[in-house]
Design an enzyme around this catalytic site. Sequence first.
Site, PDB file in Angstrom:
ATOM      1  N   ARG A 235       0.832  -1.229   0.000  1.00 28.88           N
ATOM      2  CA  ARG A 235       0.000   0.000   0.000  1.00 28.88           C
ATOM      3  C   ARG A 235       0.856   1.264   0.000  1.00 28.88           C
ATOM      4  NH1 ARG A 235      -3.080  -3.108   3.711  1.00 28.88           N
ATOM      5  NH2 ARG A 235      -4.903  -3.962   2.675  1.00 28.88           N
TER       6      ARG A 235
ATOM      7  N   LYS B 294       2.978  11.427 -11.185  1.00 30.63           N
ATOM      8  CA  LYS B 294       2.133  10.563 -12.018  1.00 30.63           C
ATOM      9  C   LYS B 294       2.901   9.269 -12.244  1.00 30.63           C
ATOM     10  CE  LYS B 294      -0.797  13.463 -14.900  1.00 30.63           C
ATOM     11  NZ  LYS B 294      -1.127  13.799 -16.302  1.00 30.63           N
TER      12      LYS B 294
ATOM     13  N   GLU C 220       9.082  18.295 -24.622  1.00 29.89           N
ATOM     14  CA  GLU C 220       8.329  18.649 -23.410  1.00 29.89           C
ATOM     15  C   GLU C 220       8.720  20.054 -22.932  1.00 29.89           C
ATOM     16  OE1 GLU C 220       5.839  16.908 -22.273  1.00 29.89           O
ATOM     17  OE2 GLU C 220       6.214  14.773 -22.596  1.00 29.89           O
TER      18      GLU C 220
ATOM     19  N   LYS D  58       6.887  23.090 -13.593  1.00 26.33           N
ATOM     20  CA  LYS D  58       6.071  21.920 -13.239  1.00 26.33           C
ATOM     21  C   LYS D  58       5.762  21.905 -11.745  1.00 26.33           C
ATOM     22  CE  LYS D  58       4.867  17.282 -14.152  1.00 26.33           C
ATOM     23  NZ  LYS D  58       5.104  16.048 -14.875  1.00 26.33           N
TER      24      LYS D  58
ATOM     25  N   GLU E  68      -4.507  16.771 -10.895  1.00 23.14           N
ATOM     26  CA  GLU E  68      -5.019  17.115 -12.232  1.00 23.14           C
ATOM     27  C   GLU E  68      -6.540  17.248 -12.263  1.00 23.14           C
ATOM     28  OE1 GLU E  68      -2.780  15.467 -15.652  1.00 23.14           O
ATOM     29  OE2 GLU E  68      -4.740  15.230 -16.580  1.00 23.14           O
TER      30      GLU E  68
ATOM     31  N   ARG F  50      -3.618  21.618 -13.908  1.00 22.71           N
ATOM     32  CA  ARG F  50      -2.527  20.722 -14.287  1.00 22.71           C
ATOM     33  C   ARG F  50      -2.705  20.168 -15.692  1.00 22.71           C
ATOM     34  NH1 ARG F  50       0.616  15.986 -10.785  1.00 22.71           N
ATOM     35  NH2 ARG F  50       1.832  15.226 -12.537  1.00 22.71           N
TER      36      ARG F  50
ATOM     37  N   ASN G 182      -0.978  18.833 -20.603  1.00 26.46           N
ATOM     38  CA  ASN G 182      -1.359  17.894 -21.666  1.00 26.46           C
ATOM     39  C   ASN G 182      -1.403  18.570 -23.034  1.00 26.46           C
ATOM     40  OD1 ASN G 182      -1.683  15.772 -19.856  1.00 26.46           O
ATOM     41  ND2 ASN G 182      -3.768  16.393 -19.369  1.00 26.46           N
TER      42      ASN G 182
ATOM     43  N   HIS H  87      -1.060  16.561 -26.142  1.00 22.77           N
ATOM     44  CA  HIS H  87      -1.158  15.143 -25.780  1.00 22.77           C
ATOM     45  C   HIS H  87      -2.400  14.445 -26.332  1.00 22.77           C
ATOM     46  CE1 HIS H  87       2.258  16.092 -23.348  1.00 22.77           C
ATOM     47  NE2 HIS H  87       2.304  14.905 -22.783  1.00 22.77           N
TER      48      HIS H  87
ATOM     49  N   HIS I 271      -1.086  11.306 -27.946  1.00 20.31           N
ATOM     50  CA  HIS I 271      -1.328   9.945 -27.446  1.00 20.31           C
ATOM     51  C   HIS I 271      -1.969   9.080 -28.532  1.00 20.31           C
ATOM     52  CE1 HIS I 271      -1.149  10.814 -22.823  1.00 20.31           C
ATOM     53  NE2 HIS I 271       0.040  10.639 -23.365  1.00 20.31           N
TER      54      HIS I 271
ATOM     55  N   HIS J 214       7.485   9.432 -27.396  1.00 21.77           N
ATOM     56  CA  HIS J 214       6.444  10.260 -26.768  1.00 21.77           C
ATOM     57  C   HIS J 214       6.580  11.742 -27.162  1.00 21.77           C
ATOM     58  CE1 HIS J 214       3.570  11.496 -23.739  1.00 21.77           C
ATOM     59  NE2 HIS J 214       4.453  12.356 -23.260  1.00 21.77           N
TER      60      HIS J 214
END
Length: 382
Positions: free
Chosen positions: A144, A166, A208, A250, A260, A264, A268, A271, A275, A288
């Site tokens: 956990r 993330k 990025e 960031k 997010e 945030r 993206n 993206h 993606h 990417h």
Amino acid sequence: MKIRVDLNLSSCDNSYDILIESGILKNCINAAERRRNGNCSFEYEETAGILKSAGLKGRTFIITSETVNGLYGKDISAFLKEYGVKEEAIFVLPDGEKTKSLEYLSRIYDRLIEKKLERSDFIVAFGGGVIGDLAGFAAATYLRGIKFIQVPTTLLADVDSSVGGKTGIDHHAGKNLIGAFYQPKAVIIDVDLLKTLDKRELINGFAEVIKYGAVLDAELFAYLETNYEKIISFDKDSLIHIIQKSCSIKAAIVKEDEKEEGVRSVLNFGHSLGHAVEALYNYEGIKHGEAISIGMIFAAKLSKKLGLCFEDTVSKVKNLIKNSGLPADIPKFSPEQYLNAMKLDKKVNERQIKFVLIKEIGKFEFKKLDFDFIHDFLNETI
Ligand SMILES: NC(=O)c1ccc[n+]([C@@H]2O[C@H](COP(=O)([O-])OP(=O)(O)OC[C@H]3O[C@@H](n4cnc5c(N)ncnc54)[C@H](O)[C@@H]3O)[C@@H](O)[C@H]2O)c1
């Protein structure tokens, strides 16, 4: 240089430091001895302080990739030893996006259980974004949650994936579909590790940085326009500058919106289509950062179509992307293929996709757009 990611909420404190220097790993050799002789460097003190405040006391389980292990496996072990951290095991995984999967996650769990890692122990994610995301998710879920630190080794991981918590893996139905927000206890960025990076990988990470400049920081964007040649030729000072800038941007965004739920998602930018491009390539043959470059140009054109920006903004984004050697042309898949791939993204509801659009360099706007509108625009653009 040290940057604080300030996530001190009333319920818990997830804050941590990012250390950005050149030579952190190599310079640590004999540092403990030098320290005993009163001859120790500023970086040593700073690194020791960060590791101490990260609360890393137990055993370490290093997760890395074949290439990184071959180049720096001994250095990371020596580094940890120098700071008095006990290494329990180094677990080496294959290179590539395919490793960010349930299969390899399961292998990590097997080894963690076999080694009887406990909550007081911790994981070191030592590699690019793939290793960082995977090892971070293993840390988030094993027992956990056990502590972990990020020691990124690609530009993309330095400026983006190692910061912000993330973590996750891909599913055959889509990228990053399984994951958790789980913050590292520290991020240690040694810019010297980038020297061995393939130029294409460096440029991939540069995408990025363009993203941060394009929608959040006009000054950074102007710096990139002037200095991109130096940066992609591995000039250390300009790399340190853009990594510091990117991490500061960031850190500020993540402070405002850790999970997010709002601002945030500006990160993206590029993206939604990016993606989809990655998915249509089946995550092979395109990186990417390359995919999001195509996505950023698409988002800029879409912004112009909606009357949010002028042609010169689109040209600026496109020129920087092209000049730095990133792909600019949208690959020839059909609008239906793009739309179907985009529908799997997390930013999609019933019949709309939430896009990050650009108003001018350094300024953004969110807009939910109907599938039909996007389909027609894809038709016009491809
Ligand atoms: N968590 C986030 O916020 C976030 C953000 C952006 C991207 N990502 C994820 O990051 C991943 C991409 O990361 P990446 O671009 O770093 O790719 P990567 O992790 O696959 O690394 C690229 C290649 O470079 C090699 N490599 C790494 N460091 C090296 C070094 N110092 N010298 C020589 N070779 C080295 C690796 O072994 C690998 O083969 C994607 O899965 C993407 O989804 C996550």
